[in-house]
Design a protein around this motif. Structure first.
Motif, PDB file in Angstrom:
ATOM      1  N   LEU A 143      -6.883  -9.347  13.849  1.00 21.05           N
ATOM      2  CA  LEU A 143      -7.690 -10.210  13.425  1.00 21.05           C
ATOM      3  C   LEU A 143      -9.076 -10.542  14.327  1.00 21.05           C
ATOM      4  O   LEU A 143     -10.188 -10.529  13.854  1.00 21.05           O
ATOM      5  N   GLN A 144      -8.832 -10.616  15.670  1.00 19.21           N
ATOM      6  CA  GLN A 144     -10.129 -10.828  16.588  1.00 19.21           C
ATOM      7  C   GLN A 144     -10.821  -9.734  16.610  1.00 19.21           C
ATOM      8  O   GLN A 144     -12.003  -9.976  16.238  1.00 19.21           O
ATOM      9  N   LYS A 145     -10.135  -8.396  16.273  1.00 19.60           N
ATOM     10  CA  LYS A 145     -11.031  -7.166  16.126  1.00 19.60           C
ATOM     11  C   LYS A 145     -11.799  -7.153  14.801  1.00 19.60           C
ATOM     12  O   LYS A 145     -13.031  -6.752  14.967  1.00 19.60           O
ATOM     13  N   ASP A 146     -11.268  -7.674  13.943  1.00 23.73           N
ATOM     14  CA  ASP A 146     -11.768  -7.345  12.618  1.00 23.73           C
ATOM     15  C   ASP A 146     -13.039  -8.495  12.357  1.00 23.73           C
ATOM     16  O   ASP A 146     -13.814  -7.936  11.825  1.00 23.73           O
ATOM     17  N   ILE A 147     -12.680  -9.571  12.809  1.00 24.54           N
ATOM     18  CA  ILE A 147     -13.833 -10.771  12.894  1.00 24.54           C
ATOM     19  C   ILE A 147     -14.979 -10.216  13.650  1.00 24.54           C
ATOM     20  O   ILE A 147     -16.175 -10.389  13.313  1.00 24.54           O
ATOM     21  N   ARG A 148     -14.826  -9.654  14.790  1.00 21.70           N
ATOM     22  CA  ARG A 148     -15.924  -9.502  15.763  1.00 21.70           C
ATOM     23  C   ARG A 148     -16.557  -7.903  14.943  1.00 21.70           C
ATOM     24  O   ARG A 148     -17.885  -7.894  15.448  1.00 21.70           O
ATOM     25  N   LYS A 149     -15.961  -7.438  13.978  1.00 14.71           N
ATOM     26  CA  LYS A 149     -17.001  -6.431  13.216  1.00 14.71           C
ATOM     27  C   LYS A 149     -18.182  -6.853  12.643  1.00 14.71           C
ATOM     28  O   LYS A 149     -19.126  -6.314  12.140  1.00 14.71           O
ATOM     29  N   PHE A 150     -17.923  -8.400  12.223  1.00 12.80           N
ATOM     30  CA  PHE A 150     -18.924  -8.973  11.453  1.00 12.80           C
ATOM     31  C   PHE A 150     -19.577 -10.121  12.260  1.00 12.80           C
ATOM     32  O   PHE A 150     -20.744 -10.783  11.502  1.00 12.80           O
ATOM     33  N   THR A 151     -19.554 -10.127  13.538  1.00 14.05           N
ATOM     34  CA  THR A 151     -20.141 -11.277  14.234  1.00 14.05           C
ATOM     35  C   THR A 151     -20.255 -11.226  15.682  1.00 14.05           C
ATOM     36  O   THR A 151     -19.401 -10.462  16.406  1.00 14.05           O
ATOM     37  N   ASP A 152     -21.571 -11.155  16.151  1.00 10.74           N
ATOM     38  CA  ASP A 152     -21.696 -11.152  17.516  1.00 10.74           C
ATOM     39  C   ASP A 152     -21.643 -12.408  18.425  1.00 10.74           C
ATOM     40  O   ASP A 152     -21.539 -12.299  19.520  1.00 10.74           O
ATOM     41  N   LYS A 153     -21.326 -13.557  17.686  1.00 10.29           N
ATOM     42  CA  LYS A 153     -21.374 -14.680  18.260  1.00 10.29           C
ATOM     43  C   LYS A 153     -19.854 -14.873  18.928  1.00 10.29           C
ATOM     44  O   LYS A 153     -18.887 -14.258  18.545  1.00 10.29           O
ATOM     45  N   SER A 154     -19.794 -15.973  20.117  1.00  7.80           N
ATOM     46  CA  SER A 154     -18.664 -16.099  20.478  1.00  7.80           C
ATOM     47  C   SER A 154     -18.079 -17.762  20.527  1.00  7.80           C
ATOM     48  O   SER A 154     -17.142 -17.731  21.124  1.00  7.80           O
ATOM     49  N   ASN A 155     -18.820 -18.227  19.750  1.00  8.52           N
ATOM     50  CA  ASN A 155     -18.249 -19.890  19.375  1.00  8.52           C
ATOM     51  C   ASN A 155     -17.135 -20.367  18.752  1.00  8.52           C
ATOM     52  O   ASN A 155     -17.276 -21.029  18.165  1.00  8.52           O
TER      53      ASN A 155
END
Ligand SMILES: Cc1ncc(COP(=O)(O)O)c(C=O)c1O
Length: 274
Positions: free
Chosen positions: A173-185
């Motif tokens: 999931l972490q990887k999937d979410i990072r595909k759509f956002t650059d933020k880290s908050n």
């Protein structure tokens, strides 16, 4: 937001439907399990928008008993055609070969991934938060395929944090979410998945029923119930600083209660209040 295209589904479908219509597709093919909120919502949205819908459903065994399943019966009553596939086939559904099989059977179609998650779904989910929500410190949401949380993260302010409560096990999931956002908050808390997707315990059922009786707010057993259980448990454990303003987003999914009750009844377990 809508009686049948509920919660995050409305947001995820909005720009996808626009795109399908703009490109003159007359049908949408999408994917899901037997109790999928996304399947139910897409069927209804297709009917409202005059677009044919096909649901590629995980589990061949459902082919001759889908009528007993409340989600699939609802989808079919709203015009969805089904293709039941094995779990092995389902795992290959994003491959070109699988798409070719579907195109040979259904002709040209607008392909909407599982859970409706793609760039346009994330764009829609960026509209979940509004300026009125700026005063919240922490925003919580349930997570399935990750599109909803990605949209929410993208529209947060710098001082805000997002916590996602995954409904299923898995590190992808972490990887999937990072595909759509650059933020880290943001972070994911997997302590409240109750053993995995669509798994429930009597404690969770009791919690959801009490929540409804006391607050008159229904929660679903797969997503929002687990998130809310998690938030209240974290509050009790002093995870949040005193005075933290928490926004818990109800992403819908109440249509799943009937299906879960069918399963619970077979096991003689306590049922969810309707
Ligand atoms: C009710 C409900 N809440 C939350 C989610 C999670 O959304 P996403 O798949 O975008 O992470 C889903 C669907 O997956 C859902 O049906």
């Amino acid at each position: 937001m809508h009686p049948f295209i509920s919660g995050n589904k409305y947001r995820k479908l909005k720009y996808n439907l626009n795109e399908a219509k703009k490109n003159n597709f007359d049908s949408i093919v999408t994917y899901g399990g037997a109790y999928s909120n996304h399947i139910a919502a897409t069927a209804y949205a297709g009917k409202e928008n005059n677009i044919k819908t096909v649901g590629v459903i995980r589990g061949e065994e459902l082919a001759d008993k889908w009528q007993e399943n409340p989600t699939l019966s609802f989808a079919n009553a709203n015009g969805m055609h089904f293709k039941f596939v094995s779990r092995e086939w389902y795992r290959t559904k994003d491959k070109t070969t699988a798409l070719q099989v579907l195109e040979a059977e259904f002709g040209q179609f607008y392909n909407l991934p599982e859970g409706g998650t793609n760039q346009l779904a994330v764009k829609g989910c960026q509209e979940i938060l509004s300026d009125k929500d700026e005063s919240f410190d922490v925003i919580c949401t349930a997570v399935g395929t990750g599109g909803t949380i990605a949209g929410i993260i993208n529209s947060t302010k710098e001082n805000q944090k997002v916590i996602g409560f995954p409904a299923l096990k898995g590190d992808f999931l972490q990887k999937d979410i990072r595909k759509f956002t650059d933020k880290s908050n943001w972070s994911l808390n997997s302590d409240y998945n109750f053993g995995g997707y669509a798994k429930v315990s009597e404690e969770l059922i009791d919690f959801i029923n009490d929540f409804k009786l006391v607050l008159n707010i229904p929660l679903d057993p797969i997503y929002t119930g687990k998130m809310m259980y998690g938030i209240l448990d974290l509050i009790q454990k002093d995870y949040f600083k005193p005075g933290t303003k928490i926004l818990a987003i109800h992403t819908g999914g109440l249509q799943g209660i009937a299906g879960m009750n069918t399963k619970l009844k077979k096991k003689n377990s306590p049922l969810l209040l309707l």
